[in-house]
Design an enzyme around this catalytic site. Sequence first.
Site, PDB file in Angstrom:
ATOM      1  N   ARG A   1       3.066  -0.596  10.887  1.00  0.00           N
ATOM      2  CA  ARG A   1       4.216  -0.604  11.801  1.00  0.00           C
ATOM      3  C   ARG A   1       4.630  -1.952  12.378  1.00  0.00           C
ATOM      4  O   ARG A   1       5.839  -2.190  12.512  1.00  0.00           O
ATOM      5  CB  ARG A   1       3.990   0.433  12.910  1.00  0.00           C
ATOM      6  CG  ARG A   1       4.095   1.852  12.370  1.00  0.00           C
ATOM      7  CD  ARG A   1       3.431   2.855  13.260  1.00  0.00           C
ATOM      8  NE  ARG A   1       1.981   2.694  13.247  1.00  0.00           N
ATOM      9  CZ  ARG A   1       1.141   3.443  13.945  1.00  0.00           C
ATOM     10  NH1 ARG A   1       1.605   4.387  14.737  1.00  0.00           N
ATOM     11  NH2 ARG A   1      -0.159   3.242  13.864  1.00  0.00           N
TER      12      ARG A   1
ATOM     13  N   LYS B   1      -7.132   8.326  -1.275  1.00  0.00           N
ATOM     14  CA  LYS B   1      -8.435   8.805  -0.761  1.00  0.00           C
ATOM     15  C   LYS B   1      -8.907  10.057  -1.496  1.00  0.00           C
ATOM     16  O   LYS B   1      -9.077  11.138  -0.912  1.00  0.00           O
ATOM     17  CB  LYS B   1      -8.337   9.103   0.737  1.00  0.00           C
ATOM     18  CG  LYS B   1      -7.890   7.909   1.581  1.00  0.00           C
ATOM     19  CD  LYS B   1      -7.879   8.258   3.058  1.00  0.00           C
ATOM     20  CE  LYS B   1      -7.490   7.094   3.939  1.00  0.00           C
ATOM     21  NZ  LYS B   1      -6.057   6.730   3.875  1.00  0.00           N
TER      22      LYS B   1
ATOM     23  N   LYS C   1       0.849  -1.208   0.000  1.00  0.00           N
ATOM     24  CA  LYS C   1       0.000   0.000   0.000  1.00  0.00           C
ATOM     25  C   LYS C   1       0.880   1.252   0.000  1.00  0.00           C
ATOM     26  O   LYS C   1       1.738   1.415   0.855  1.00  0.00           O
ATOM     27  CB  LYS C   1      -0.906   0.024   1.228  1.00  0.00           C
ATOM     28  CG  LYS C   1      -1.792   1.264   1.315  1.00  0.00           C
ATOM     29  CD  LYS C   1      -2.819   1.153   2.421  1.00  0.00           C
ATOM     30  CE  LYS C   1      -2.390   1.755   3.714  1.00  0.00           C
ATOM     31  NZ  LYS C   1      -2.269   3.226   3.713  1.00  0.00           N
TER      32      LYS C   1
ATOM     33  N   ASP D   1      -3.426   4.323  -2.022  1.00  0.00           N
ATOM     34  CA  ASP D   1      -4.355   4.805  -0.982  1.00  0.00           C
ATOM     35  C   ASP D   1      -4.261   6.326  -0.875  1.00  0.00           C
ATOM     36  O   ASP D   1      -3.667   6.865   0.048  1.00  0.00           O
ATOM     37  CB  ASP D   1      -3.969   4.115   0.338  1.00  0.00           C
ATOM     38  CG  ASP D   1      -4.790   4.573   1.531  1.00  0.00           C
ATOM     39  OD1 ASP D   1      -5.901   5.080   1.328  1.00  0.00           O
ATOM     40  OD2 ASP D   1      -4.309   4.408   2.666  1.00  0.00           O
TER      41      ASP D   1
ATOM     42  N   THR E   1     -10.784   5.963  10.958  1.00  0.00           N
ATOM     43  CA  THR E   1     -10.778   5.408  12.325  1.00  0.00           C
ATOM     44  C   THR E   1     -10.312   6.445  13.349  1.00  0.00           C
ATOM     45  O   THR E   1     -10.463   6.256  14.543  1.00  0.00           O
ATOM     46  CB  THR E   1      -9.906   4.138  12.399  1.00  0.00           C
ATOM     47  OG1 THR E   1      -8.720   4.361  11.651  1.00  0.00           O
ATOM     48  CG2 THR E   1     -10.622   2.937  11.844  1.00  0.00           C
TER      49      THR E   1
ATOM     50  N   ASP F   1     -12.915  15.215  -4.444  1.00  0.00           N
ATOM     51  CA  ASP F   1     -12.883  16.472  -5.194  1.00  0.00           C
ATOM     52  C   ASP F   1     -14.136  16.507  -6.070  1.00  0.00           C
ATOM     53  O   ASP F   1     -15.012  15.647  -5.929  1.00  0.00           O
ATOM     54  CB  ASP F   1     -11.583  16.517  -6.038  1.00  0.00           C
ATOM     55  CG  ASP F   1     -11.093  17.949  -6.273  1.00  0.00           C
ATOM     56  OD1 ASP F   1     -11.926  18.801  -6.630  1.00  0.00           O
ATOM     57  OD2 ASP F   1      -9.890  18.193  -6.119  1.00  0.00           O
TER      58      ASP F   1
END
Length: 229
Positions: A209, A61, A32, A59, A118, A64
């Site tokens: 991570r 997002k 990603k 990714d 999230t 517009d």
Amino acid sequence: MAEMLIVALDFPTEQSALHFIEPLSPQDCILKVGLQLYVAAGPSFVKTIVDKGFKVFLDLKFHDIPNTVAGACKSAADLGVWMTNVHASGGPLMLEAAVNALKTYDKPPILIGVTVLTSMNSLQLEATGVDRSANSQVRHLALLSSKSGLDGVVCSAMEAEMLRKEQGADFVLVTPGIRPEGADAEDQQRIMTPIQAKRAGSSFLVIGRPVTGAADPLSVIRSINQSLS
Ligand code: C5P
């Protein structure tokens, strides 16, 4: 289940991302590329890892006006990415423009909608003028995404079971906030292990991570894949 695991390349430079990828093969995981790395390394980096044979989730997002989002989706498809995404809150016209833009491609990227980040809770949502709960907003935006012809949504694994029931078996559910057994939660609030998320109905698991910060990322990837198979 190497085909379920998406590793978030949250690195500041192309060099550090390429160093991380070096021991990996496309059979180990999907990659990603998010805003940080994309702004630093750009489309040529995306092309480089696509050409190495990796499935790539771009990714970014998009959110517009419909014409601009349609153009951005085409640019993503031209890079050969496997998945890309738009904010479902951009509304039906924007979502339909994104879906239509990809219709001309033989192998278009999977197109998913971002529901509620999230990092947002009901208080944060209220501050933006949305006065229903985060959970009900996720359901609402998942329904809008599916009605508009998107392939699925990004959501937390906590919402996966509900959305799997409501949207059916083919709806793609991409879930971040995944932590292998014993891993540090860091800033993720509501976490699940890979196998819990799979059982809840996730199609693809995004993990950053715990893999990128590991001394031996490949062995962490292999043990996650093992736990899923
Ligand atoms: O390091 P960690 O596993 O927490 O990384 C999760 C990845 O998923 C990050 O790239 C983050 O931007 C992304 N993400 C998320 N929550 C969302 C959407 C994307 O954590 N709702």
